[in-house]
Design an enzyme around this catalytic site. Sequence first.
Site, PDB file in Angstrom:
ATOM      1  N   TRP A   1       2.658   1.574  -3.370  1.00  0.00           N
ATOM      2  CA  TRP A   1       1.709   2.014  -4.408  1.00  0.00           C
ATOM      3  C   TRP A   1       1.642   3.542  -4.469  1.00  0.00           C
ATOM      4  CZ3 TRP A   1      -2.896   4.840  -4.401  1.00  0.00           C
ATOM      5  CH2 TRP A   1      -3.641   4.782  -5.579  1.00  0.00           C
ATOM      6  N   HIS A   2       1.743   4.162  -3.281  1.00  0.00           N
ATOM      7  CA  HIS A   2       1.655   5.615  -3.244  1.00  0.00           C
ATOM      8  C   HIS A   2       2.918   6.291  -3.766  1.00  0.00           C
ATOM      9  CE1 HIS A   2      -1.769   4.767  -0.582  1.00  0.00           C
ATOM     10  NE2 HIS A   2      -2.218   5.928  -1.000  1.00  0.00           N
ATOM     11  N   GLY A   3       4.043   5.613  -3.661  1.00  0.00           N
ATOM     12  CA  GLY A   3       5.293   6.197  -4.159  1.00  0.00           C
ATOM     13  C   GLY A   3       6.485   5.411  -3.661  1.00  0.00           C
TER      14      GLY A   3
ATOM     15  N   CYS B   1       0.847  -1.196   0.000  1.00  0.00           N
ATOM     16  CA  CYS B   1       0.000   0.000   0.000  1.00  0.00           C
ATOM     17  C   CYS B   1       0.888   1.254   0.000  1.00  0.00           C
ATOM     18  CB  CYS B   1      -0.901  -0.020   1.233  1.00  0.00           C
ATOM     19  SG  CYS B   1      -2.000   1.388   1.351  1.00  0.00           S
TER      20      CYS B   1
END
Lengths: 457, 329
Positions: free
Chosen positions: A310-312, A307
């Site tokens: 996924w954001h960076g 997670c």
Amino acid sequence: MSIYYLLLFSVVGVTIFYLIPTKYRKYHLFIYNIIFYLLCNACYLGLLLTETVLSFVIAKKIESNTTQKKKAKLWLTTGLIIIVTILCIFKYFNFFIETFHFSLSELILPIGISYYSFKILSYIIDVFRGKCKIDNSFIDYSVYIMFYPHLLCGPIARPQTILSQLKVDITYNSVLISEGLALIISGLFKKVVIADRLAKYVDVVFQNPSSYPSVALILGAIFYAIQLYCDFSGYSEIAIGITNLFGLKCENNFSRPYLSRNIRDFWKRWHISLSSWLKDYIYIPLGGNRKSIWRRNLNVLITFLICGIWHGQQLHYIIWGIYHGLLNILFTSTTPKINKAKNIACWILTMFFVTLGWIFFRASSLTNAIEYIWLMISEFSISYNEIVNSIIIFTGDNTSIAYCVILFLLLMLLFLKEIFEEYDKKGKESLLWTGVFLFCIVLLGITGNSSFLYANF
Amino acid sequence: MKKIIRTILLTLMICFIYIVIKNEYARLLLANANFGMEALITESKKNPKEVNLWIGSSMFRMGIDSNSLYNQLGENEFILAYNGNQPYLEFYEIEYLLNSGVEINQIYLDMYVYAAASEPALGDLRLLLQTDTDFKNKVWKELHQTGKVGFKDFWEMYVGANNDVIFAWPFYYPLVNQASFQGGNLRTVGGMTTDSLNNIDKPTVSETVINSKQMDYLIKMIKLCQNNNIILKFVETPKYYEISQDNIYLKIINEYINLLDEYHIEYYLSNYTYEALIKYTQKEPNCEKNHIVLFNSKEPAFFSDYIHMSSDGKVKYTINLTKLINGFQ
């Protein structure tokens, strides 16, 4: 892309949609999605179309090999590798060349790649699992993947939800359109009245935390938590509202997350389409909670790590992911104790941990996040001057008082609405909310070309 | 469907009515305030007398102390300070006050280099709260002529401006009114240290000359004052030493001075600017019309940033300036 541009584009799209015969509406959506991508990110339209065609072909191959599990698995693996590799190249290439000092030019992130890649993945996995059948045309599938309201910041709608509605002709549904309009107004209120109102304060404080008193830093962290929620859930509501205007239904992406009384509850309410995606396609395949407690904890950590990634690729996102993973594990092991405490205390504790986590999420780097938290704690003091200096940040002059009072009232308004929804008190007042929100949008909305926070992911 | 459309239309209608009322009558909220143009207009109607106005930008708000003005010059002084106030706006402000029946004896105008060098823009929306629709229309017409404003600016000016202040009036007004006196701001602002000054950005000016539109309005303003027998004087509030030595700053000040000399207008310069200007132009300015206000611009404690003064600096400077006006320095 600015919100007003998106709305104008949608007004034109919806008008044409209902003017043309029912049987052509899907084709209109298909062309309109392509026009949207051409206007926003023309250079990557080819990539989006290629991925859509390729994944459709792979899904067909998987379905045609349902009796030969090995072959189907091979096609599934091929599909997963291709989609994940493309996603990783675009998301992490710049980080890679920066870290290893390669003299290569940076890649621009294609708009919506994180969202449409996850949609493609869920489609081919669901086809493999037999949860989704390919009885739709390629047009239906591409409308699902490229559906423009969902491209910028999601929600990551499941294939079953959208494709089943596209099987039949889309007809005019006044109830759905009313719901859509109400959602758009509610989303706009969250975005242009609250989130954009807080944006300036948050940006200033996070950019140079050492220049501001600790009270301002605490307010900055709380304001960011609210800004992020209002920005992202505001967009989600607008996106779902536009979906409704096109005669389609879509599940909510947020369910009043800041009323959660524990971290697990928070993740059931925050960015639901992503958290449920991670649960269904990462956590459960890893074994979920069916194995030992240690294995379960490891699965939770891996899921939250993904997670974060996924954001960076930056370390602060990864730390934020691990932080939430650890909180989830900690909460599960201390459930009985926390549940005995009063609801308010649980809520405050949950909000404290969530807000602390957002500092890692918002900061430009891990060092920046640590510095921010350190300054917030080590320099903590409350005095009249500190409070005044913290309020003046809003506008830089005496109108900050008014700005602050109005902000408080607007937050109370939003809180009240969420409380009403939480306890399912829906009735005539829903129209009143629409009226009040529209009034606030017109008179208190921040004008400008601000983009959406989650469009960067 | 009908219900929601009805709700939307009704709300938009309420908003429209509010906007019309706000643009014309919101100024009346300030009728009995200690600050703002409407307060001045109401007072002049109740108690007709000639006033001396100090019209300027945040330089005046942070640089002219209303208590010191009152003590040194009497009760007829009134400050009108708006962030980034430009010559074109100052012209309309004077015209608006004259049309509203305010009798003006003298005007001290801010020589704010950064505002004069910029293209016409609307800096401080509070000005719109204190004026009527006609004033707003004139300002909009001027802004529209620049070709650099669009629907967003129109919306901000007529629809969005000051709604926070109006809706929060029961909280905003008592606090701000209590912290105001004769139009000036009584809020205490701390000073800087050399280190803290080094940590902030210096202001920059994109143009090196006074904007042609602003120059036109400076001339219009001079003529307006001459036609109405108003004594017009210009005041340059002190900037931190480094700023007053900047060549672009001096170039624009010199432009101001050439104009003022041409029209025989008096002006007050701070001592460091005056000295730097002599070096820059290699000549002494016209002695009859210029006054030099002594002020230690090298002391960071007198400043809250490079161009705005702290409370200590503001009081000290205003006392020196008013002594000079009274002929004591």
